[in-house]
Design a protein around this motif. Structure first.
Motif, short mmCIF file in Angstrom:
data_model
loop_
_atom_site.label_atom_id
_atom_site.label_comp_id
_atom_site.label_asym_id
_atom_site.label_seq_id
_atom_site.Cartn_x
_atom_site.Cartn_y
_atom_site.Cartn_z
N LEU A 109 38.46 43.58 21.25
CA LEU A 109 37.31 43.44 22.14
C LEU A 109 36.59 44.77 22.28
O LEU A 109 37.22 45.84 22.25
N ASP A 110 35.26 44.68 22.45
CA ASP A 110 34.53 45.94 22.67
C ASP A 110 34.72 46.39 24.12
O ASP A 110 35.18 45.64 24.99
N VAL A 111 34.32 47.63 24.36
CA VAL A 111 34.54 48.23 25.68
C VAL A 111 33.75 47.50 26.76
O VAL A 111 34.24 47.29 27.88
N GLU A 112 32.52 47.07 26.44
CA GLU A 112 31.70 46.38 27.45
C GLU A 112 32.37 45.10 27.92
O GLU A 112 32.36 44.78 29.12
N THR A 113 32.95 44.38 26.99
CA THR A 113 33.62 43.13 27.37
C THR A 113 34.84 43.42 28.24
O THR A 113 35.09 42.72 29.23
N LEU A 114 35.60 44.46 27.88
CA LEU A 114 36.78 44.80 28.69
C LEU A 114 36.38 45.21 30.11
O LEU A 114 37.03 44.83 31.09
N VAL A 115 35.28 45.96 30.20
CA VAL A 115 34.80 46.37 31.53
C VAL A 115 34.35 45.14 32.33
O VAL A 115 34.64 45.01 33.53
N SER A 116 33.67 44.22 31.64
CA SER A 116 33.23 42.98 32.32
C SER A 116 34.43 42.17 32.79
O SER A 116 34.42 41.62 33.90
N LEU A 117 35.45 42.09 31.94
CA LEU A 117 36.64 41.33 32.32
C LEU A 117 37.36 41.98 33.50
O LEU A 117 37.89 41.29 34.37
N LYS A 118 37.35 43.32 33.54
CA LYS A 118 37.96 44.00 34.69
C LYS A 118 37.18 43.68 35.96
O LYS A 118 37.79 43.42 37.01
N ARG A 119 35.87 43.66 35.86
CA ARG A 119 35.05 43.32 37.04
C ARG A 119 35.34 41.88 37.50
O ARG A 119 35.43 41.60 38.69
N VAL A 120 35.44 40.99 36.52
CA VAL A 120 35.76 39.60 36.86
C VAL A 120 37.13 39.53 37.54
O VAL A 120 37.32 38.79 38.52
#
Length: 196
Positions: free
Chosen positions: A121-132
């Motif tokens: 996964l790219d970093v943006e997706t991982l950050v989004s998943l952390k926010r979720v």
């Protein structure tokens, strides 16, 4: 209530009706229908058998739909995780999965697990998943009671899912985020496989 308790009257009426019918046939003669109480008792058992069977069926159907609604309410909490993963692995010309499929189709979770094992996964997706994870965690914790109403195994699975969400919310590195994300999908697969 135990489903066997629903079946008990059905068994009593069924066995009673068959026993009375066997007794009636063994003693049958020309006057049996007029001078014998057995035909009425057999009719009573048949009515009881079909009525109890019908009510039992309706009750079990209602219970199933109620449990299905509870299951869907739990699954809908994880929709944003699955949606972000679905979009992350989406082919350029492909359509994203529908909301209802994300909430109710266990097959999508299997597909995402395979994609996650093959790609990064790219970093943006991982950050989004952390926010979720941070925004979802309180609600997921509150729904442990709903999972407990389904069964003990559902509750244990859901607690494990909440633990994965908690770990993902606290992750600071890629490795710390990927591990709970994988665990979340594995536990969600276990949750989906449990019988309602």
């Amino acid at each position: 209530m135990n489903r066997w308790l629903f079946m008990l009257p059905l068994v009593v009426f069924g066995v009673g009706g068959l026993g009375l019918y066997a007794l009636f046939v063994s003693q049958a003669d020309d006057a049996s229908f007029r001078e014998n109480l057995l035909p009425e008792l057999i009719g009573f058992c048949l009515e009881g058998f079909f009525l109890v069977g019908l009510f039992t069926f309706v009750q079990q159907l209602r219970d199933y739909y109620h449990r299905r609604e509870q299951w869907l309410s739990l699954r809908s909490v994880l929709r944003d995780f699955l949606s972000h993963l679905n979009l992350a692995f989406l082919a350029p010309d492909a359509e994203p999965a529908s909301t209802s499929d994300l909430e109710s189709q266990p097959l999508i979770v299997h597909q995402l697990m395979e994609l996650l094992s093959d790609a990064e996964l790219d970093v943006e997706t991982l950050v989004s998943l952390k926010r979720v994870a941070i925004s979802t965690l309180p609600l997921a914790r509150d729904l442990i009671n709903i999972a407990a109403q389904l069964s003990t195994r559902h509750m244990r699975c859901w607690i494990a899912i909440v633990a994965s969400i908690d770990s993902l919310a606290e992750a600071d590195t890629r490795e710390q985020a990927e591990l709970p994300l994988n665990e979340l999908l594995v536990r969600l697969t276990e949750f989906d496989s449990l019988k309602l």
